[in-house]
Motif scaffolding. Structure first.
Motif, mmCIF file in Angstrom:
data_model
loop_
_atom_site.group_PDB
_atom_site.id
_atom_site.type_symbol
_atom_site.label_atom_id
_atom_site.label_comp_id
_atom_site.label_asym_id
_atom_site.label_seq_id
_atom_site.Cartn_x
_atom_site.Cartn_y
_atom_site.Cartn_z
ATOM 1 N N ALA A 216 0.686 -1.140 -0.178
ATOM 2 C CA ALA A 216 0.028 -0.019 -0.071
ATOM 3 C C ALA A 216 0.962 1.308 0.049
ATOM 4 N N ALA A 217 0.186 2.429 -0.430
ATOM 5 C CA ALA A 217 1.007 3.563 -0.371
ATOM 6 C C ALA A 217 0.318 4.916 -0.136
ATOM 7 N N LEU A 218 0.802 5.766 0.517
ATOM 8 C CA LEU A 218 0.111 7.084 0.549
ATOM 9 C C LEU A 218 0.863 8.073 0.506
ATOM 10 N N TYR A 219 0.992 8.974 -0.426
ATOM 11 C CA TYR A 219 2.022 9.993 -0.775
ATOM 12 C C TYR A 219 1.070 11.383 -0.815
ATOM 13 N N GLY A 220 1.608 12.561 -0.362
ATOM 14 C CA GLY A 220 1.187 13.667 -0.365
ATOM 15 C C GLY A 220 2.001 14.834 0.046
ATOM 16 N N PRO A 221 1.500 16.022 -0.264
ATOM 17 C CA PRO A 221 2.426 17.209 0.351
ATOM 18 C C PRO A 221 2.800 17.158 1.902
ATOM 19 N N THR A 222 3.993 18.082 2.106
ATOM 20 C CA THR A 222 4.184 18.185 3.445
ATOM 21 C C THR A 222 2.970 18.656 4.392
ATOM 22 N N SER A 223 2.959 18.431 5.408
ATOM 23 C CA SER A 223 1.958 18.587 6.647
ATOM 24 C C SER A 223 0.477 18.618 6.228
ATOM 25 N N SER A 224 0.175 17.534 5.415
ATOM 26 C CA SER A 224 -1.018 17.257 4.967
ATOM 27 C C SER A 224 -1.737 16.298 5.723
ATOM 28 N N GLY A 225 -1.154 15.916 6.882
ATOM 29 C CA GLY A 225 -1.912 14.750 7.691
ATOM 30 C C GLY A 225 -1.701 13.455 7.220
ATOM 31 N N LYS A 226 -0.484 13.103 6.463
ATOM 32 C CA LYS A 226 -0.248 11.750 6.130
ATOM 33 C C LYS A 226 0.255 10.880 7.236
ATOM 34 N N THR A 227 0.875 11.415 8.293
ATOM 35 C CA THR A 227 1.118 10.762 9.406
ATOM 36 C C THR A 227 0.074 10.034 10.344
ATOM 37 N N ALA A 228 -0.947 10.806 10.549
ATOM 38 C CA ALA A 228 -1.787 10.440 11.364
ATOM 39 C C ALA A 228 -3.060 9.486 10.726
ATOM 40 N N MET A 229 -3.211 9.763 9.268
ATOM 41 C CA MET A 229 -3.890 9.142 8.473
ATOM 42 C C MET A 229 -3.353 7.764 8.150
ATOM 43 N N SER A 230 -2.002 7.743 7.963
ATOM 44 C CA SER A 230 -1.310 6.434 7.671
ATOM 45 C C SER A 230 -1.317 5.565 8.827
ATOM 46 N N VAL A 231 -1.369 6.063 10.082
ATOM 47 C CA VAL A 231 -1.380 5.078 11.349
ATOM 48 C C VAL A 231 -3.034 4.604 11.344
ATOM 49 N N ASP A 232 -3.832 5.601 11.124
ATOM 50 C CA ASP A 232 -5.155 5.017 11.072
ATOM 51 C C ASP A 232 -5.469 4.055 9.993
ATOM 52 N N ILE A 233 -5.104 4.047 8.874
ATOM 53 C CA ILE A 233 -5.339 3.253 7.815
ATOM 54 C C ILE A 233 -4.484 1.920 8.135
ATOM 55 N N ALA A 234 -3.236 1.925 8.549
ATOM 56 C CA ALA A 234 -2.552 0.804 9.144
ATOM 57 C C ALA A 234 -3.216 0.143 10.196
ATOM 58 N N SER A 235 -3.838 0.745 11.225
ATOM 59 C CA SER A 235 -4.644 -0.040 12.298
ATOM 60 C C SER A 235 -5.567 -0.836 11.679
ATOM 61 N N ARG A 236 -6.724 -0.173 10.879
ATOM 62 C CA ARG A 236 -7.770 -0.739 10.410
ATOM 63 C C ARG A 236 -7.355 -1.932 9.205
ATOM 64 N N LEU A 237 -6.410 -1.948 8.552
ATOM 65 C CA LEU A 237 -5.874 -2.741 7.556
ATOM 66 C C LEU A 237 -5.263 -4.214 8.613
ATOM 67 N N GLU A 238 -4.830 -3.722 9.738
ATOM 68 C CA GLU A 238 -4.342 -4.836 10.648
ATOM 69 C C GLU A 238 -5.666 -5.733 10.978
ATOM 70 N N SER A 239 -6.643 -4.783 11.351
ATOM 71 C CA SER A 239 -7.924 -5.361 11.783
ATOM 72 C C SER A 239 -8.596 -6.032 10.750
ATOM 73 N N GLU A 240 -8.545 -5.764 9.653
ATOM 74 C CA GLU A 240 -9.619 -6.189 8.693
ATOM 75 C C GLU A 240 -8.672 -7.315 7.919
ATOM 76 N N LEU A 241 -7.505 -7.281 7.738
ATOM 77 C CA LEU A 241 -6.653 -8.313 7.128
ATOM 78 C C LEU A 241 -5.964 -9.294 7.835
ATOM 79 N N GLY A 242 -6.028 -8.854 9.259
ATOM 80 C CA GLY A 242 -5.548 -9.833 10.379
ATOM 81 C C GLY A 242 -4.206 -10.124 10.096
ATOM 82 N N ARG A 243 -3.361 -9.113 9.455
ATOM 83 C CA ARG A 243 -1.743 -9.118 9.174
ATOM 84 C C ARG A 243 -1.094 -7.872 9.766
ATOM 85 N N ALA A 244 -0.220 -7.905 10.098
ATOM 86 C CA ALA A 244 0.717 -6.814 10.540
ATOM 87 C C ALA A 244 0.914 -5.816 9.125
ATOM 88 N N VAL A 245 0.873 -4.668 9.754
ATOM 89 C CA VAL A 245 1.449 -3.458 8.702
ATOM 90 C C VAL A 245 2.666 -2.783 9.354
#
Length: 133
Positions: A11-40
């Motif tokens: 998976a990939a998330l790309y965007g400009p500086t200070s656009s909220g990628k860090t918080a969004m990526s951790v939220d997405i990673a947590s959800r992926l771990e829950s839904e896929l049953g595998r670590a991110v």
């Protein structure tokens, strides 16, 4: 056992500086771990967060912001020497391969376009940076 296509998912998330990628990526990673049953494993594609000791000026992801999600490619280089693109790509590709080998989903996150493109497009890189030294 033959490798299945899902074993090499990235998976990939790309965007400009200070656009909220860090918080969004951790939220997405947590959800992926829950839904896929595998670590991110988040693979940082930020040309400043690769450097040790540069925490404040780079808005480096803190352990608290990581919320238990493993992050790679943060603090991998000394600031006294430039980390060349081919060095970054070699280290990041190794982290991606290790994530796959462990059954995890690598998640490339960042705003340094050349880092992201080198990884996602599979650029062949040489030792041009070393030749300049």
């Amino acid at each position: 056992m033959p490798e299945r296509p899902a074993d090499r998912l990235l998976a990939a998330l790309y965007g400009p500086t200070s656009s909220g990628k860090t918080a969004m990526s951790v939220d997405i990673a947590s959800r992926l771990e829950s839904e896929l049953g595998r670590a991110v494993v988040i693979i940082s594609a930020d040309s400043r967060q690769v450097y040790r000791y540069m925490d404040i000026g780079t808005s480096k992801t803190t352990p608290g912001q990581m919320r238990g999600i493993r992050h790679e490619m943060i603090d991998v280089a000394e600031p006294a020497r430039k980390l060349e693109l081919e060095q970054y790509a070699r280290l990041a590709r190794r982290a991606i391969t290790e994530a796959w080998a462990a059954g995890a989903l690598p998640f490339v996150v960042g705003g340094t376009g050349v880092y992201v493109k080198a990884l996602l497009e599979g650029w062949a890189l040489d030792r041009a940076g070393a030749a300049r030294d």
